[in-house]
Design a protein around this motif. Structure first.
Motif, mmCIF file in Angstrom:
data_model
loop_
_atom_site.group_PDB
_atom_site.id
_atom_site.type_symbol
_atom_site.label_atom_id
_atom_site.label_comp_id
_atom_site.label_asym_id
_atom_site.label_seq_id
_atom_site.Cartn_x
_atom_site.Cartn_y
_atom_site.Cartn_z
ATOM 1 N N ALA A 1 0.842 -1.191 0.000
ATOM 2 C CA ALA A 1 0.000 0.000 0.000
ATOM 3 C C ALA A 1 0.884 1.251 0.000
ATOM 4 O O ALA A 1 1.989 1.248 0.536
ATOM 5 C CB ALA A 1 -0.915 -0.002 1.223
ATOM 6 N N GLY A 2 0.384 2.319 -0.597
ATOM 7 C CA GLY A 2 1.154 3.553 -0.641
ATOM 8 C C GLY A 2 0.365 4.685 -1.247
ATOM 9 O O GLY A 2 -0.829 4.560 -1.535
ATOM 10 N N THR A 3 1.061 5.798 -1.467
ATOM 11 C CA THR A 3 0.420 7.017 -1.980
ATOM 12 C C THR A 3 1.275 7.617 -3.082
ATOM 13 O O THR A 3 2.504 7.643 -2.992
ATOM 14 C CB THR A 3 0.248 8.060 -0.856
ATOM 15 O OG1 THR A 3 -0.517 7.484 0.201
ATOM 16 C CG2 THR A 3 -0.456 9.303 -1.380
ATOM 17 N N ILE A 4 0.605 8.080 -4.127
ATOM 18 C CA ILE A 4 1.257 8.859 -5.182
ATOM 19 C C ILE A 4 0.603 10.237 -5.204
ATOM 20 O O ILE A 4 -0.629 10.339 -5.255
ATOM 21 C CB ILE A 4 1.107 8.183 -6.557
ATOM 22 C CG1 ILE A 4 1.870 6.863 -6.574
ATOM 23 C CG2 ILE A 4 1.613 9.087 -7.671
ATOM 24 C CD1 ILE A 4 1.699 6.077 -7.850
ATOM 25 N N THR A 5 1.416 11.281 -5.162
ATOM 26 C CA THR A 5 0.911 12.651 -5.151
ATOM 27 C C THR A 5 1.286 13.346 -6.447
ATOM 28 O O THR A 5 2.469 13.418 -6.804
ATOM 29 C CB THR A 5 1.491 13.434 -3.956
ATOM 30 O OG1 THR A 5 1.180 12.744 -2.745
ATOM 31 C CG2 THR A 5 0.906 14.831 -3.907
ATOM 32 N N LEU A 6 0.271 13.842 -7.151
ATOM 33 C CA LEU A 6 0.477 14.628 -8.372
ATOM 34 C C LEU A 6 0.222 16.082 -8.045
ATOM 35 O O LEU A 6 -0.867 16.446 -7.591
ATOM 36 C CB LEU A 6 -0.462 14.164 -9.486
ATOM 37 C CG LEU A 6 -0.423 12.678 -9.865
ATOM 38 C CD1 LEU A 6 -1.436 12.398 -10.960
ATOM 39 C CD2 LEU A 6 0.960 12.282 -10.320
ATOM 40 N N GLU A 7 1.207 16.940 -8.280
ATOM 41 C CA GLU A 7 1.086 18.348 -7.905
ATOM 42 C C GLU A 7 1.543 19.220 -9.069
ATOM 43 O O GLU A 7 2.631 19.025 -9.619
ATOM 44 C CB GLU A 7 1.942 18.629 -6.670
ATOM 45 C CG GLU A 7 1.772 20.034 -6.124
ATOM 46 C CD GLU A 7 2.482 20.224 -4.792
ATOM 47 O OE1 GLU A 7 2.534 21.366 -4.307
ATOM 48 O OE2 GLU A 7 2.985 19.216 -4.236
ATOM 49 N N THR A 8 0.698 20.165 -9.470
ATOM 50 C CA THR A 8 1.069 21.097 -10.538
ATOM 51 C C THR A 8 1.198 22.506 -9.972
ATOM 52 O O THR A 8 0.534 22.864 -8.994
ATOM 53 C CB THR A 8 0.025 21.101 -11.672
ATOM 54 O OG1 THR A 8 -1.222 21.605 -11.163
ATOM 55 C CG2 THR A 8 -0.179 19.701 -12.231
ATOM 56 N N ALA A 9 2.063 23.295 -10.605
ATOM 57 C CA ALA A 9 2.277 24.674 -10.155
ATOM 58 C C ALA A 9 2.904 25.453 -11.302
ATOM 59 O O ALA A 9 3.349 24.882 -12.301
ATOM 60 C CB ALA A 9 3.175 24.716 -8.913
ATOM 61 N N ARG A 10 2.934 26.769 -11.121
ATOM 62 C CA ARG A 10 3.613 27.633 -12.089
ATOM 63 C C ARG A 10 4.903 28.138 -11.467
ATOM 64 O O ARG A 10 4.920 28.611 -10.336
ATOM 65 C CB ARG A 10 2.716 28.803 -12.473
ATOM 66 C CG ARG A 10 3.384 29.768 -13.463
ATOM 67 C CD ARG A 10 2.414 30.802 -13.977
ATOM 68 N NE ARG A 10 3.038 31.608 -15.025
ATOM 69 C CZ ARG A 10 2.402 32.124 -16.049
ATOM 70 N NH1 ARG A 10 1.107 31.905 -16.172
ATOM 71 N NH2 ARG A 10 3.035 32.842 -16.946
ATOM 72 N N ASN A 11 6.001 28.007 -12.204
ATOM 73 C CA ASN A 11 7.302 28.485 -11.740
ATOM 74 C C ASN A 11 7.827 29.495 -12.748
ATOM 75 O O ASN A 11 8.586 29.159 -13.650
ATOM 76 C CB ASN A 11 8.268 27.304 -11.585
ATOM 77 C CG ASN A 11 9.612 27.727 -11.016
ATOM 78 O OD1 ASN A 11 9.750 28.835 -10.482
ATOM 79 N ND2 ASN A 11 10.605 26.860 -11.113
ATOM 80 N N GLY A 12 7.395 30.747 -12.607
ATOM 81 C CA GLY A 12 7.765 31.778 -13.582
ATOM 82 C C GLY A 12 7.193 31.447 -14.940
ATOM 83 O O GLY A 12 5.987 31.222 -15.085
ATOM 84 N N PRO A 13 8.048 31.353 -15.979
ATOM 85 C CA PRO A 13 7.551 31.023 -17.322
ATOM 86 C C PRO A 13 7.388 29.525 -17.545
ATOM 87 O O PRO A 13 7.080 29.094 -18.655
ATOM 88 C CB PRO A 13 8.662 31.569 -18.235
ATOM 89 C CG PRO A 13 9.907 31.429 -17.426
ATOM 90 C CD PRO A 13 9.492 31.680 -15.991
ATOM 91 N N MET A 14 7.608 28.726 -16.487
ATOM 92 C CA MET A 14 7.605 27.277 -16.629
ATOM 93 C C MET A 14 6.377 26.648 -15.965
ATOM 94 O O MET A 14 5.893 27.144 -14.944
ATOM 95 C CB MET A 14 8.869 26.660 -16.007
ATOM 96 C CG MET A 14 10.173 27.287 -16.443
ATOM 97 S SD MET A 14 10.598 26.859 -18.146
ATOM 98 C CE MET A 14 11.207 25.186 -17.890
ATOM 99 N N PHE A 15 5.898 25.553 -16.567
ATOM 100 C CA PHE A 15 4.883 24.714 -15.928
ATOM 101 C C PHE A 15 5.604 23.619 -15.160
ATOM 102 O O PHE A 15 6.503 22.959 -15.687
ATOM 103 C CB PHE A 15 3.960 24.085 -16.978
ATOM 104 C CG PHE A 15 3.057 23.014 -16.417
ATOM 105 C CD1 PHE A 15 1.917 23.355 -15.705
ATOM 106 C CD2 PHE A 15 3.375 21.674 -16.585
ATOM 107 C CE1 PHE A 15 1.094 22.369 -15.189
ATOM 108 C CE2 PHE A 15 2.556 20.683 -16.071
ATOM 109 C CZ PHE A 15 1.420 21.045 -15.361
#
Length: 455
Positions: free
Chosen positions: A340-354
């Motif tokens: 058993a475990g966890t996968i975390t998907l996280e999106t963000a903006r870093n200046g001009p980068m995704f």
């Protein structure tokens, strides 16, 4: 580099004319013959840099011709490359051809650009090898001359210059060989993923028609039931009223099930864009969800997926190759978790980068293999479970997007893979960067999954 001469052997006049014209457009001098005997006769009398051989021919098979050609170049110290062409995509045929002396194996169904690229890479390696032999010969001649003159200073200077030239030639030859390996591995993986995309698209298309049929009739049944309910309500027994209510509940549950299948079809269609290499704007969260849908059988109930979508909803990229990266990275995260475990998907903006982070609670990576995680064909998985191309090709795709691929891991503590690509969709013409093996060293002591070569 001088203009190269090619000999093409194929018993089909139509295909011989076609492939000869294609290779001439690429700047080669091309001679076409229809059989193995004629090819051997031309090779005896003329000089060629590469011989392209059809696998199946009536007079002499491509495998037999390769054996004769390989024997000729070994006996007479001749340098020419041998490529087998075939309409059959068969691993046994490939192995027999390579064992017979062929240097490469290309399917006729492939784009002609693939054959041209393979020939360019092989010829570049051949010409560099010839240059290497020439420099080595000059080095030996100079050394003999310098020994005769007994001029120690001149000997030292000439040796240093020739050794430097020889080292440069060796480096160029190794680089050409690496480029050929990279091209072959990427073509294999791209073909595999394109086939998967076509399969998924076909499944989604076939599901659409019966799904629409069931959905429409379900709506009709629900409306008709509501229409006749007032007319029959006063005539029903207590049990009949309960059955009527149960029918309404079952119809509502069925509607939810149909909605879930419709959502699945949409995600399958999103994922099936694997063959899209042009730059366009996409819904990145839809792409992530389509990948999770395709990997649901591996997630089952043992792995919880946490979504923290805080970044831009739409980005400009090459959808097909980026889907391939997401499939590799998320698949590796799943494989890194034993129970058993966890996968975390996280999106963000870093200046001009995704910025996309894929973090798992798996076992991390042993320190002994940290420097090899992005090497082509390196994998810690059992035979048959991974090709060792996943992270290597993912790194190349992110390079083409002018992006970054970073790994953060501690053994026993899990792994985080960070993908950053420009929001403006810069791709394809990215400048050269360090090779895949250096990708793991974005920060000291960091690493990727223990099974980097999957997918």
């Amino acid at each position: 580099m001088r203009r190269s001469r090619l000999l093409v052997v194929d018993d089909s006049p139509t295909y011989l004319l076609f492939i000869t014209a294609q290779l001439q457009e690429d700047g080669h001098e091309v001679v076409g013959v229809s059989g193995g005997r004629e090819a051997l006769d031309r090779i005896e009398r003329e000089r060629f840099d590469c011989v392209v051989v059809d696998l199946v021919m009536p007079e002499m098979s491509g495998t037999e011709l390769c054996q004769h050609l390989d024997r000729m170049r070994r006996q007479h110290d001749r340098l020419f490359q041998i490529i087998i062409l075939t309409s059959r995509d068969n691993k046994e045929d490939m192995m027999r051809g390579l064992e017979a002396g062929a240097d490469d194996f290309v399917g006729k169904a492939s784009e002609s650009e693939i054959l041209k690229a393979r020939i360019r890479a092989l010829l570049r390696r051949k010409f560099l090898h010839e240059e290497n032999l020439r420099i080595t010969s000059e080095f030996r001649d100079k050394e003999m001359e310098l020994e005769r003159t007994r001029d120690e200073r001149r000997i030292a200077q000439e040796r240093a210059a020739m050794a430097e030239a020889l080292e440069r030639s060796h480096a160029e030859l190794e680089e050409a060989y690496r480029e050929l390996q990279d091209t072959q591995s990427q073509l294999v993986q791209a073909a595999k993923m394109a086939s998967l995309g076509a399969l998924v698209a076909g499944i989604a298309h076939e599901l659409n028609n019966p799904l629409a049929f069931v959905g429409n009739h379900l709506g009709t049944i629900a409306r008709c039931l509501e229409n006749i309910t007032p007319e029959i309500h006063g005539h029903l027994s207590e049990k009949g009223g309960r059955d009527l209510e149960k029918m309404r509940q079952r119809l509502a549950a069925t509607r939810l099930g149909i909605d879930r299948v419709e959502d699945l079809v949409v995600k399958l269609r999103t994922f099936s864009r694997l063959d899209e290499a042009e730059v366009k704007e996409v819904e990145i969260e839809d792409s992530l969800e389509s990948v999770l849908t395709l990997l649901q059988h591996k997630l089952s109930e043992r792995i919880v997926v946490e979504r923290k979508y805080a970044g831009p909803k739409r980005i400009t990229c090459q959808p097909g190759p980026l889907n391939q990266v997401l499939m590799n990275v998320v698949g590796n995260a799943i494989d890194a978790i034993d129970g058993a475990g966890t996968i975390t998907l996280e999106t963000a903006r870093n200046g001009p980068m995704f910025r996309l982070s894929v973090r798992d609670t798996g076992h991390g990576i042993p320190a002994a293999i940290r420097d090899r995680i992005c090497e082509p064909f390196f994998t810690t998985k059992p035979v048959g479970s991974g090709t060792g191309l996943g992270l290597s090709i993912s790194y190349s795709i992110i390079q083409r997007h002018r992006g970054r691929l970073e790994f953060h891991s501690e053994e026993g503590q899990g792994t985080e893979v960070v993908i950053e690509i420009p929001l403006d969709g810069a791709s394809a013409d990215a400048p050269a960067q360090p090779g895949p093996a250096q990708a793991a060293h974005t920060a000291p002591g960091q690493a990727a999954h223990a099974a980097p070569g999957s997918a």
